[in-house]
Design a protein around this motif. Structure first.
Motif, PDB file in Angstrom:
ATOM      1  N   TRP A 186      94.237 -81.661 -77.695  1.00 42.78           N
ATOM      2  CA  TRP A 186      95.351 -82.255 -77.855  1.00 42.78           C
ATOM      3  C   TRP A 186      95.294 -83.038 -79.056  1.00 42.78           C
ATOM      4  O   TRP A 186      94.437 -83.712 -79.312  1.00 42.78           O
ATOM      5  CB  TRP A 186      95.774 -83.114 -76.546  1.00 42.78           C
ATOM      6  N   TYR A 215      93.396 -85.606 -67.157  1.00 41.99           N
ATOM      7  CA  TYR A 215      94.290 -85.364 -68.281  1.00 41.99           C
ATOM      8  C   TYR A 215      95.105 -86.552 -68.631  1.00 41.99           C
ATOM      9  O   TYR A 215      95.120 -86.968 -69.737  1.00 41.99           O
ATOM     10  CB  TYR A 215      94.870 -83.993 -67.992  1.00 41.99           C
ATOM     11  N   GLY A 226      89.388 -80.923 -74.738  1.00 41.35           N
ATOM     12  CA  GLY A 226      89.648 -80.586 -73.262  1.00 41.35           C
ATOM     13  C   GLY A 226      88.292 -79.869 -72.724  1.00 41.35           C
ATOM     14  O   GLY A 226      88.494 -79.701 -71.389  1.00 41.35           O
ATOM     15  N   LYS A 244      95.730 -75.964 -69.687  1.00 42.05           N
ATOM     16  CA  LYS A 244      95.903 -76.980 -70.434  1.00 42.05           C
ATOM     17  C   LYS A 244      96.814 -76.931 -71.472  1.00 42.05           C
ATOM     18  O   LYS A 244      97.603 -78.127 -72.025  1.00 42.05           O
ATOM     19  CB  LYS A 244      94.686 -77.340 -71.354  1.00 42.05           C
ATOM     20  N   ARG A 273     100.012 -78.685 -70.830  1.00 40.10           N
ATOM     21  CA  ARG A 273     100.107 -80.232 -70.717  1.00 40.10           C
ATOM     22  C   ARG A 273      99.837 -80.554 -72.185  1.00 40.10           C
ATOM     23  O   ARG A 273      99.200 -81.774 -72.464  1.00 40.10           O
ATOM     24  CB  ARG A 273      98.837 -80.581 -69.869  1.00 40.10           C
ATOM     25  N   PHE A 287      97.917 -79.310 -74.896  1.00 39.59           N
ATOM     26  CA  PHE A 287      96.913 -78.880 -75.444  1.00 39.59           C
ATOM     27  C   PHE A 287      96.990 -77.699 -76.006  1.00 39.59           C
ATOM     28  O   PHE A 287      97.896 -76.790 -75.505  1.00 39.59           O
ATOM     29  CB  PHE A 287      95.868 -78.838 -74.743  1.00 39.59           C
TER      30      PHE A 287
END
Length: 382
Positions: A177, A307, A324, A331, A334, A336
């Motif tokens: 991220w 997270y 991550g 991921k 979210r 990433f």
């Protein structure tokens, strides 16, 4: 064991205490792509706790070069008797050796045990020392008669140097991220596609409606009782998957004492009782998602604890990257994005080296196609 080569005195050490913290830290400070996992505190804790030791199949055999009293170069290196805790999988290679009546273990491995984080492996004060260190490694490969040498998660520039030295390169994928300077979590959410944004809000709402509250505890404030609670959570997650944890309470207490400024513990509580936790390691620039565990199940609690809380911490602290960890396409939903990772491999047996090279060429094409497909499904708004 010590020898002399060119301008350097070389040695193989089984404990970092033979090098000393001042010398190790001085060399590490010169590395452009170092991280807390290469620190004396982290590695020494792994060894002294027994988590990465000869008894656990991780025999430390660090290669070091000295110029007088100055540590000129070093390579974290282990004699491995298995392939657990590496995150670059070579079980099929070991099986192929066995099927042909050959021994795959022991092998040499340069990595941070149980830690799939990219960072320099050939620690050196300058290019000359790095070349001498690599030559020392190649001499040890031949002298020890191991089946192979594996250097995991080096940066790409270092991977290319290893390729020039005769190693075969392998690539993989992780999800990171990136923080361009978000003012708050809502500003980050606003950059995502509507469905992704809606799902994240729904996941966080489920946790709140279950009566769970979150607490962020910095390393210096983690009490012995909290360390014991976290280790219970961590161990319980392994037990639920019918596995044994790699890391001990002694290890976590050691890094808590010696590198508290790099540690954040996220604790989930319900009705005044702690029920889950995640532990992350961070610097001023990068946060590394590492360990998670729970004592009871709450829908979406893993996402909140491992997270969303660390993301909020990154935004508040101005941390630019959240790595991550290994694997996990989930991921991407979210925020990433996929990143290529590297490993380098040398195999002593010529026929197996040729077979692995052909396998890696095919695999590399698949990894590149996989990355292209992932990048076509960015979670961010156009």
């Amino acid at each position: 064991m010590q020898t002399t080569t060119m301008n350097y005195r070389t040695a193989i050490v089984s404990t970092l205490a033979e090098i000393g913290e001042p010398a190790w830290s001085a060399l590490l400070a010169l590395q452009a792509e170092a991280n807390p996992f290469l620190s004396y505190a982290f590695l020494h804790a792994l060894h002294e706790s027994g988590c990465a030791s000869a008894d656990s199949g991780w025999q430390p055999q660090f290669l070091v070069l000295w110029q007088g009293d100055t540590l000129a170069a070093a390579l974290p290196l282990y004699v491995k008797l298995h392939s657990y805790g590496e995150y670059v999988f070579d079980w099929a290679w070991a099986d192929a050796y066995q099927q042909h009546g050959l021994e795959y273990y022991p092998k040499l491995l340069s990595a941070i045990p149980f830690t799939p984080v990219s960072g320099t492996r050939l620690l050196a004060r300058d290019g000359e020392a790095r070349a001498a260190l690599l030559a020392f490694l190649q001499a040890q490969q031949q002298a020890s008669q191991v089946s192979s040498t594996h250097i995991l998660f080096p940066p790409e520039t270092e991977a290319r140097q290893l390729e020039e030295a005769g190693f075969l390169l392998r690539s993989g994928v992780q999800f990171h991220w990136l923080n361009p300077g978000y003012a708050n979590f809502e500003q980050f959410l606003a950059t995502l596609e509507h469905k992704k944004r809606k799902n994240i809000r729904a996941e966080r709402r489920k946790v709140a409606e279950a009566g769970v509250t979150m607490r962020q505890v910095r390393g210096r404030d983690i009490t012995p009782a909290l360390w014991q609670f976290f280790h219970r959570c961590y161990s319980n997650t392994y037990a639920e998957h019918r596995s044994s944890p790699y890391l001990s309470l002694e290890f976590f207490e050691s890094i808590g004492a010696d590198m508290p400024g790099n540690i954040l513990l996220v604790v989930a509580e319900r009705e005044g009782r702690a029920i889950a936790a995640s532990l992350v390691i961070h610097t001023a620039d990068t946060l590394y998602g590492r360990y998670w565990g729970a004592l009871e199940h709450v829908p979406c609690l893993h996402f909140e604890t491992a997270y969303y809380q660390p993301l909020e911490f990154c935004i508040a602290e101005g941390i630019g990257t959240f790595e991550g960890g290994a694997q996990g396409e989930h991921k991407m939903a979210r925020g990433f994005l996929p990143q290529k990772t590297w490993s380098a491999h040398w195999l002593a047996h010529p026929s197996f080296a040729d077979a692995v090279q052909r396998f890696l060429e095919r695999e590399r094409g698949g990894i590149d196609a996989y990355l292209d497909e992932l990048n076509e499904h960015s979670p961010f708004r156009a």
